[in-house]
Scaffold this active site. Sequence first.
Site, mmCIF file in Angstrom:
data_model
loop_
_atom_site.group_PDB
_atom_site.id
_atom_site.type_symbol
_atom_site.label_atom_id
_atom_site.label_comp_id
_atom_site.label_asym_id
_atom_site.label_seq_id
_atom_site.Cartn_x
_atom_site.Cartn_y
_atom_site.Cartn_z
ATOM 1 N N LYS A 1 42.891 21.115 31.456
ATOM 2 C CA LYS A 1 43.112 21.482 30.056
ATOM 3 C C LYS A 1 44.086 20.529 29.359
ATOM 4 C CE LYS A 1 42.407 26.478 30.765
ATOM 5 N NZ LYS A 1 41.204 26.633 29.936
ATOM 6 N N GLY B 1 43.231 35.844 29.872
ATOM 7 C CA GLY B 1 44.374 36.437 30.536
ATOM 8 C C GLY B 1 44.541 37.923 30.338
ATOM 9 N N GLY C 1 38.425 37.275 29.771
ATOM 10 C CA GLY C 1 38.371 38.687 30.136
ATOM 11 C C GLY C 1 37.331 39.063 31.161
ATOM 12 N N GLY D 1 38.928 33.217 34.740
ATOM 13 C CA GLY D 1 40.293 32.746 34.918
ATOM 14 C C GLY D 1 41.099 33.651 35.809
#
Length: 299
Positions: A86, A158, A219, A240
């Site tokens: 990133k 997150g 999510g 993630g």
Amino acid sequence: MTDSEHSTTGSSRVKRGLAEMLKGGVIMDVVTPEQARIAEDAGAVAVMALERVPADIRAQGGVARMSDPDLIEAIIAEVRIPVMAKARIGHFVEAQVLQALDVDYIDESEVLSPADYVNHIDKWDFTVPFVCGATNLGEALRRIIEGAAMIRSKGEAGTGDVSEATKHIRKITAEIKALTAMSRDELYVAAKELQAPYELVAEIAETGTLPVVLFTAGGVATPADAAMMMQLGADGVFVGSGIFKSGNPERRAAAIVRATTFSDDPSVVAEVSRGLGEAMVGINVADLAAPHRLAERGW
């Protein structure tokens, strides 16, 4: 800009082709070489190398920046699948560094703290393909104009709450479908409203799809979440915090990969959902104040 005009920096055809190779797969966030190996063994098509998963970035606050080059290189050395990393929105030097490190894809990510609140990175200047987030079709088209080779609907990273991912993928696909029913005059108006070139809007109206792959993110925490995203029209899934913040990362990672592959078979999704241990605790997006909503970064 035509392909010949940036042949020295990588054509859009090549970049989009590299992104196309990931279609139908799962891309997993990892923070150590060991996690990268778990992701590869589970069947991930690529990993995203970063120092903190989005849940930790959200919890710890502060300024989130590009990961340490040593960490990125250690993860690249550990696995054979592609490695992404990133860069902050607008931080073209972080992107230059990532390209120098030989990452396979760069994610200009709203999960990190934006470096520029006016300009995104000019992605045509790079040989490495870029991934960019979007919450709607206009945002997606603006990133494509800048040179993005893959779009991911943002969701809310997150949180472990898939509702925003659902909203964003539905919105993008619905807006694409609406274009296919428009007349030429209506497409001119739509192009103006989307802040995108008419030619690109007309192409999407004709094909009924983006000219780049559309993944989804934010999510996804269970096999059923991943399968739902695929049924809603995603070409693949980013996961993630949902894996390595869960009770059994190895098993959950493999289950999400299998559910993504067999997303249209509820019996497979049911079977792989058994005995996974606790999912990540998560945060309800509705409880997040506007300043803490990462998806609102970018324009």
